[in-house]
Design a protein around this motif. Structure first.
Motif: not given
Length: 204
Positions: A53-63, A81-93, A130-135
């Motif tokens: 599986p792969t993880t990709t960080v799509d966006s990081i914005t300051l708020s 606070t950092l708003d982080t958008g992450v995508t996890v892809r599962n290539p398996n069957r 995944l939308n993650l909020t890091l404070s």
């Protein structure tokens, strides 16, 4: 051959024929099981071979940025606070089931913020956003002496780190881990991200 010995020979022949038939059925059954096992092995090593599986960080914005500094006496106040958008892809069957994880915000190797990621699963050949909020935990940052030298320079280096661990079951259970970390430089004057570099890896 006389009349008395003929039935005896016939019975022996029938018994021998039954033994041959049973042996033939057993051999066919063994060949079928071996063929099925070989087919499953080939499928497991090709079509159903476990993939990472792969993880990709799509966006990081300051708020919610709040930063101020007084030089005499030196006093720094910071909240962000950092708003982080992450995508996890599962290539398996098959589905990828992952356990509880945590996304960290780090300053020079020290954790200064975190957000939990509950356990879940991602379907076959599916992706999950995944939308993650890091404070930022200001008390952890302000207690670090290196922070003040960065304040004087006008920039703040931070890092996000996410590790997702789980299993993929294809005939057997395979343990897989995917990592992502992003190095950020925040301009404290303009209160924006001026540089961002992300790195990804996974292992099976």
């Amino acid at each position: 051959m006389d009349v008395e010995t003929q039935p005896l020979a016939y019975k022996k022949e029938r018994k021998l024929t039954r033994k041959r038939r049973k042996r033939y059925i057993c051999l066919c059954l063994i060949a079928f099981i071996l063929g099925l096992g070989l087919l499953c092995l080939i499928l497991g090593l090709t079509v159903f071979k476990p993939k990472r599986p792969t993880t990709t960080v799509d966006s990081i914005t300051l708020s919610d940025v709040d930063f101020s500094v007084n030089l005499l006496p030196l006093r720094v106040s910071i909240n962000l606070t950092l708003d982080t958008g992450v995508t996890v892809r599962n290539p398996n069957r098959v589905s990828f089931k992952y356990s509880n994880s945590t996304c960290y915000l780090r300053f020079k190797g020290n954790d200064v913020g975190e957000v939990p990621l509950p356990a879940g699963s991602i379907g076959a050949r599916d992706t999950r956003g995944l939308n993650l909020t890091l404070s930022l935990m200001a008390d952890r940052l302000l207690s670090n002496s290196e922070f003040y030298s960065d304040v004087v320079s006008g920039t703040l280096p931070l890092q996000t780190y996410l590790r997702i661990s789980g299993k993929v079951r294809i005939l057997f259970s395979f343990h897989v881990v995917t990592y992502s970390n992003c190095d950020l430089i925040i301009d404290l004057g303009s209160q924006r991200i001026v540089n961002q570099s992300c790195h990804y890896r996974s292992k099976l």
